[in-house]
Design a protein around this motif. Structure first.
Motif: not given
Lengths: 110, 121
Positions: B32-39, B52-53, B98-100
């Motif tokens: 799976f693709w992986m991401s970083w998201v900030r708040h 990407e994978q 992560s998305g599944l």
């Protein structure tokens, strides 16, 4: 400024139905699916709706969503105090090759 | 059960560097693709970067491109974010996500608890 536009706040009383709108463009919601996230105080964001109107396992059917053109909306029925928090729409943005989030809507249960 | 655990958050001076890590378990990380998201309280959620994978393709939000580098080690089920030339406006809680669904990399099913990065003199 977010490319996806949401109202900054929404409110309702327990049991009511609240709707949150999300407006985008052809390069995000218009050409891809919309997702919604719930971010409650002190917790990690949670995927609430995916693929425009699908609920992940465990999300109550009080939460529903729809998409039309470049806009999406989230409806929360039977409002409960524990629903208080921030709600974000999101969609894949072609120009980024990544998801873009709306500015978030702070939901208050009066 | 899917678990994502971030580490490496700290207080750092403007212009400094920091490396965040994310340990993944409970799913086939390499699929799976992986991401970083900030708040941040003022701006809400902001996607920062994804990978990407196989790690060969990466993407960034404009504000961090050239300063941040996302990478992954599939053998260690780990995701990283190297942050250089940090600015005050990079102060945020950074989430690993992560998305599944291999067909929808924008869908973020699972999130860690976040790593706090504070950039201040």
């Amino acid at each position: 400024q977010s490319v996806l536009t949401q109202p900054p706040s929404a409110s309702g009383t327990p049991g009511q139905t609240v709707t949150i709108s999300c407006s985008g463009s052809y390069s995000n919601i218009g050409g891809n699916t919309a997702n919604w996230y719930q971010h409650l105080p002190g917790t990690a964001p949670k995927l609430l709706i995916y693929n425009n109107n699908q609920r992940p396992s465990g999300v109550p059917d009080r939460f529903s969503a729809s998409k039309s053109g470049s806009s999406a909306s989230l409806a929360i029925s039977g409002l409960q105090s524990e629903d208080e928090g921030d709600y974000y729409c999101a969609a894949w943005e072609v120009s980024l090759s990544g998801p873009i989030f709306g500015g978030g809507t702070k939901l208050s249960v009066l | 059960e899917v678990h994502l655990v971030e580490s490496g958050g700290a207080l750092v001076q403007p212009g400094g560097s920091l490396r965040l890590s994310c340990a993944a378990s409970g799913f086939t990380f390499s699929n799976f693709w992986m991401s970083w998201v900030r708040h941040t309280p003022g701006k809400g959620l902001e996607w920062v970067a994804n990978i990407e994978q196989d790690g060969h393709k990466t993407h960034y939000v404009d504000s961090v491109r050239g300063r941040f580098t996302i990478s992954r080690d599939n053998a260690k089920n780990s995701l990283y974010l190297q942050m250089n030339s940090l600015r005050v406006e990079d102060t945020a809680l950074y989430y690993c996500a992560s998305g599944l669904d291999r067909g929808d990399p924008g869908r973020l099913d699972c999130w860690g608890q976040g790593a706090l990065v504070t950039v201040s003199s």
